[in-house]
Motif scaffolding. Structure first.
Motif, PDB file in Angstrom:
ATOM      1  N   VAL A   1       0.867  -1.172   0.000  1.00 28.26           N
ATOM      2  CA  VAL A   1       0.000   0.000   0.000  1.00 28.26           C
ATOM      3  C   VAL A   1       0.907   1.226   0.000  1.00 28.26           C
ATOM      4  O   VAL A   1       1.684   1.444   0.942  1.00 28.26           O
ATOM      5  CB  VAL A   1      -0.944   0.029   1.215  1.00 28.26           C
ATOM      6  CG1 VAL A   1      -1.745   1.331   1.236  1.00 28.26           C
ATOM      7  CG2 VAL A   1      -1.885  -1.168   1.187  1.00 28.26           C
ATOM      8  N   LEU A   2       0.823   1.978  -1.075  1.00 26.83           N
ATOM      9  CA  LEU A   2       1.661   3.161  -1.267  1.00 26.83           C
ATOM     10  C   LEU A   2       0.783   4.395  -1.112  1.00 26.83           C
ATOM     11  O   LEU A   2      -0.199   4.568  -1.838  1.00 26.83           O
ATOM     12  CB  LEU A   2       2.286   3.117  -2.657  1.00 26.83           C
ATOM     13  CG  LEU A   2       3.100   4.320  -3.133  1.00 26.83           C
ATOM     14  CD1 LEU A   2       4.281   4.571  -2.214  1.00 26.83           C
ATOM     15  CD2 LEU A   2       3.589   4.086  -4.561  1.00 26.83           C
ATOM     16  N   VAL A   3       1.106   5.242  -0.147  1.00 29.30           N
ATOM     17  CA  VAL A   3       0.327   6.453   0.116  1.00 29.30           C
ATOM     18  C   VAL A   3       1.112   7.663  -0.374  1.00 29.30           C
ATOM     19  O   VAL A   3       2.275   7.844  -0.010  1.00 29.30           O
ATOM     20  CB  VAL A   3       0.003   6.623   1.621  1.00 29.30           C
ATOM     21  CG1 VAL A   3      -0.883   7.852   1.835  1.00 29.30           C
ATOM     22  CG2 VAL A   3      -0.683   5.375   2.164  1.00 29.30           C
ATOM     23  N   MET A   4       0.476   8.487  -1.193  1.00 34.78           N
ATOM     24  CA  MET A   4       1.069   9.739  -1.664  1.00 34.78           C
ATOM     25  C   MET A   4       0.277  10.905  -1.099  1.00 34.78           C
ATOM     26  O   MET A   4      -0.929  11.009  -1.324  1.00 34.78           O
ATOM     27  CB  MET A   4       1.054   9.803  -3.196  1.00 34.78           C
ATOM     28  CG  MET A   4       1.966   8.837  -3.889  1.00 34.78           C
ATOM     29  SD  MET A   4       1.866   9.073  -5.688  1.00 34.78           S
ATOM     30  CE  MET A   4       3.117   7.922  -6.243  1.00 34.78           C
ATOM     31  N   HIS A   5       0.958  11.783  -0.381  1.00 29.50           N
ATOM     32  CA  HIS A   5       0.316  12.942   0.232  1.00 29.50           C
ATOM     33  C   HIS A   5       0.662  14.186  -0.583  1.00 29.50           C
ATOM     34  O   HIS A   5       1.795  14.654  -0.584  1.00 29.50           O
ATOM     35  CB  HIS A   5       0.791  13.095   1.678  1.00 29.50           C
ATOM     36  CG  HIS A   5       0.055  14.134   2.452  1.00 29.50           C
ATOM     37  ND1 HIS A   5       0.561  14.725   3.590  1.00 29.50           N
ATOM     38  CD2 HIS A   5      -1.164  14.696   2.261  1.00 29.50           C
ATOM     39  CE1 HIS A   5      -0.300  15.593   4.063  1.00 29.50           C
ATOM     40  NE2 HIS A   5      -1.354  15.598   3.271  1.00 29.50           N
ATOM     41  N   GLN A   6      -0.335  14.714  -1.273  1.00 27.64           N
ATOM     42  CA  GLN A   6      -0.122  15.830  -2.191  1.00 27.64           C
ATOM     43  C   GLN A   6       0.024  17.188  -1.496  1.00 27.64           C
ATOM     44  O   GLN A   6      -0.484  17.403  -0.388  1.00 27.64           O
ATOM     45  CB  GLN A   6      -1.334  15.966  -3.110  1.00 27.64           C
ATOM     46  CG  GLN A   6      -1.442  15.023  -4.264  1.00 27.64           C
ATOM     47  CD  GLN A   6      -2.598  15.445  -5.130  1.00 27.64           C
ATOM     48  OE1 GLN A   6      -3.735  15.043  -4.886  1.00 27.64           O
ATOM     49  NE2 GLN A   6      -2.339  16.285  -6.114  1.00 27.64           N
ATOM     50  N   MET A   7       0.631  18.115  -2.223  1.00 26.18           N
ATOM     51  CA  MET A   7       0.493  19.537  -1.927  1.00 26.18           C
ATOM     52  C   MET A   7      -0.799  20.035  -2.556  1.00 26.18           C
ATOM     53  O   MET A   7      -1.439  20.954  -2.045  1.00 26.18           O
ATOM     54  CB  MET A   7       1.694  20.316  -2.468  1.00 26.18           C
ATOM     55  CG  MET A   7       1.765  21.757  -1.990  1.00 26.18           C
ATOM     56  SD  MET A   7       1.975  21.839  -0.194  1.00 26.18           S
ATOM     57  CE  MET A   7       2.229  23.608   0.018  1.00 26.18           C
ATOM     58  N   GLY A   8      -1.167  19.429  -3.672  1.00 24.44           N
ATOM     59  CA  GLY A   8      -2.484  19.624  -4.267  1.00 24.44           C
ATOM     60  C   GLY A   8      -2.839  21.066  -4.580  1.00 24.44           C
ATOM     61  O   GLY A   8      -2.144  21.766  -5.302  1.00 24.44           O
ATOM     62  N   SER A   9      -3.940  21.506  -3.987  1.00 26.20           N
ATOM     63  CA  SER A   9      -4.483  22.849  -4.261  1.00 26.20           C
ATOM     64  C   SER A   9      -4.333  23.762  -3.053  1.00 26.20           C
ATOM     65  O   SER A   9      -5.154  24.647  -2.822  1.00 26.20           O
ATOM     66  CB  SER A   9      -5.958  22.737  -4.649  1.00 26.20           C
ATOM     67  OG  SER A   9      -6.137  21.890  -5.750  1.00 26.20           O
TER      68      SER A   9
END
Length: 563
Positions: free
Chosen positions: A396-404
């Motif tokens: 399980v690979l979790v990516m935490h964005q900077m996003g918007s």
């Protein structure tokens, strides 16, 4: 003559006295630092004409009296000046942020503020903030610090004076409240956010609330959950799962073209067989509140009542035997990833190629910020650095964005991905035309769209080895000027849909093990069914074939679709 001297003393108070300083500061903060509150009250349709003006004057008197009552109790020579300097500067900052973005200052905002990193803080700095700090905070603080030392006074006499001033202030506050009680009760009932706009009382209450809550929280490691975590047996020849869980930032569902938004903010995902859930509610209105709740099995209501800390989804998946990796392009995982392998995008594995030019840049302070596409860089090498036995069971690979993340939306999209123009190029959103703010925000969603499409493309390269899939969901939404509100962080019960209605996108490739286990067409039926962050823990557990006593199949979004 004695009577005349007393009357003149009212107009020429002894500013060396701590009690006088406290009340002068209460007047300054109550009347001037609350200008966003008076502006907000004036705009309410129920408060108009002479009666409305009378209510605002009475409310201003109540705010000043309440501040004065509190400060009267603290009006001691060695305490009051330092305390007032802090409150004056804090009130000046709050006046700027409340007035500029329409936010409120409640305990959740305090937690969010404490977990904000330097990069996010810089996005909030502006000349308007500096002007507010100087005029409303620094100047009165400078005047205050130049006052002469108060003459010695007996402890008992000073205590009696402070208590008397506090008592008179409370009496005045009650009398003013009774004078406008009908309007006061109606306003406070219909516009609950106003109570968190009263400066500096909002800061005193919220900071104290957070401090007391942390003091009362039990110490020690987080409570264990899912002690019986295990993997379900797989059919012979079945591939191990690889789930990419993308945690979005500040994306609101109503601006996703997959959900019917008129602008093409999801041009690449629209070409792929993804399922967008359109009725998803967030767990909170800020990252500090939503993120821990998203990874909890409790759901929003029970999580809000939780005392202390407990383990989360990542701990349970790791205990079940899976490999877990958290990649972060934001301000950290809020403690969620402390017990599993984790890395910021800037820390590359051994032997990895450097990040490509243009993917990262340095700001005026020399700090590096990377676009979210950096999360995909050298993924194979990152996975190779994990425990191979665990990877063989699944990942399980979790990516935490900077996003918007705002307010500097223009920084979140690269130059080649800004289809909506002109965009607001300032962090002072209220100074831009609203359409420019929306343009800059929508460009960040197009950037997220490309990240998700390229993530799916990478997952397709892993299909010979894994049974792949992707789950994307944002932590909370965002206000873009609706009703004068910007950013996020409103108390959940009062928050507009813009801050709580979030996008969720699933990619379950045809021919994979997960797709084969689902009833034909069932995924499409989930599009308009209500869902929330409460479902995430259980949906991920079900997706990768992990089970524990905390797993609730009724909260697993895919459970009803399984054959």
């Amino acid at each position: 003559m004695p009577l005349l001297k007393r009357l003149l003393a009212w107009f020429q108070p002894d500013t060396s006295r701590p009690l006088t300083q406290a009340w002068l500061a209460a007047l300054w903060m109550g009347l001037l630092a609350n200008w966003p509150l008076w502006k907000q009250l004036q705009a309410l349709p129920e408060i108009s004409g002479a009666r409305g003006a009378l209510f605002i004057v009475a409310f201003a008197g109540m705010v000043t009296a309440a501040s004065g009552a509190l400060l009267s109790l603290l009006a001691w020579p060695r305490l009051i000046q330092g305390l007032l300097v802090v409150l004056l500067l804090a009130s000046a900052a709050l006046a700027h942020f409340i007035g500029s973005y329409g936010i409120v200052f409640d305990p959740t905002m305090v937690v969010n503020m404490l977990q904000t990193d330097a990069r996010e803080t810089r996005d909030l700095l502006s000349w308007r903030l500096l002007v507010s700090l100087v005029l409303l905070g620094a100047l009165p603080a400078w005047w205050l610090l130049r006052r002469p030392r108060a003459p010695a006074q007996a402890f008992a006499k000073r205590l009696v004076g402070n208590l008397a001033a506090c008592g008179l202030a409370l009496v005045a506050m009650v009398l003013l409240a009774l004078a406008v009680f009908a309007d006061l009760s109606s306003t406070m009932r219909n516009y609950k956010t106003i109570r968190y706009m009263v400066t500096p009382l909002n800061a005193v209450y919220s900071v104290s609330s957070v401090a007391l809550r942390r003091q009362a929280a039990p110490s020690g490691p987080p409570a264990v959950i899912g002690a019986d975590a295990r993997l379900l047996p797989r059919a012979e020849g079945a591939k191990s799962p690889l789930l990419l869980f993308v945690v979005g930032e500040t994306a609101r569902a109503m601006n996703f073209s997959l959900n019917g938004y008129a602008r093409p903010t999801n041009p690449e995902l629209a070409k792929l067989p993804v399922v967008s859930l359109r009725q998803v509610a967030s767990c909170g209105t800020a990252t500090a509140a939503s993120l821990p709740c998203m990874f909890s099995p409790l759901g929003r209501t029970a999580f809000g009542d939780l005392k202390g800390t407990q383990e989360n989804l990542l701990d349970v998946l790791q205990r079940a035997g899976l490999a877990v990796l958290w990649l972060d392009n934001q301000s950290g995982c809020k403690g969620l990833c402390d017990r599993v392998p984790n890395s910021p995008t800037s820390r590359l594995p051994e032997g990895a190629a450097p990040l490509p030019p243009g993917l990262c840049s340095k700001d005026e302070m020399g700090e590096e910020e990377c676009f979210d596409e950096s999360l995909l860089h050298e993924l194979d090498k990152r996975i190779a650095a994990l425990d191979p036995e665990r990877v063989q069971r699944g990942l399980v690979l979790v990516m935490h964005q900077m996003g918007s993340h705002g307010p500097a939306y223009f920084k979140r999209s690269p130059a080649d991905l800004k289809p909506f123009q002109p965009e607001c190029k300032s962090n002072a959103l209220q100074q831009c035309e609203r359409q420019q703010v929306v343009n800059a925000y929508d460009n960040t969603l197009v950037t997220t769209d490309r990240l998700l499409a390229r993530s799916i493309a990478w997952l397709q390269t892993q299909q010979a080895r894994f049974d792949t899939g992707m789950l994307y969901v944002s932590d909370h939404g965002e206000s873009l000027g609706e009703n004068g509100l910007y950013l996020h962080g409103m108390p959940y019960a009062m928050a507009p849909a813009e801050q709580t209605h979030v996008p969720m996108v699933l990619w379950v490739p045809e021919g994979g093990g997960v797709a084969a286990s689902l009833k034909p067409g069932c995924l499409q039926s989930l599009r308009d069914k209500p869902a929330s962050h409460d479902n995430l823990f259980h949906t991920v557990m079900g997706w990768v074939g992990a089970r524990a006593d905390v797993y609730k199949p009724e909260w697993d979004l895919l459970a009803s679709c399984r054959s």
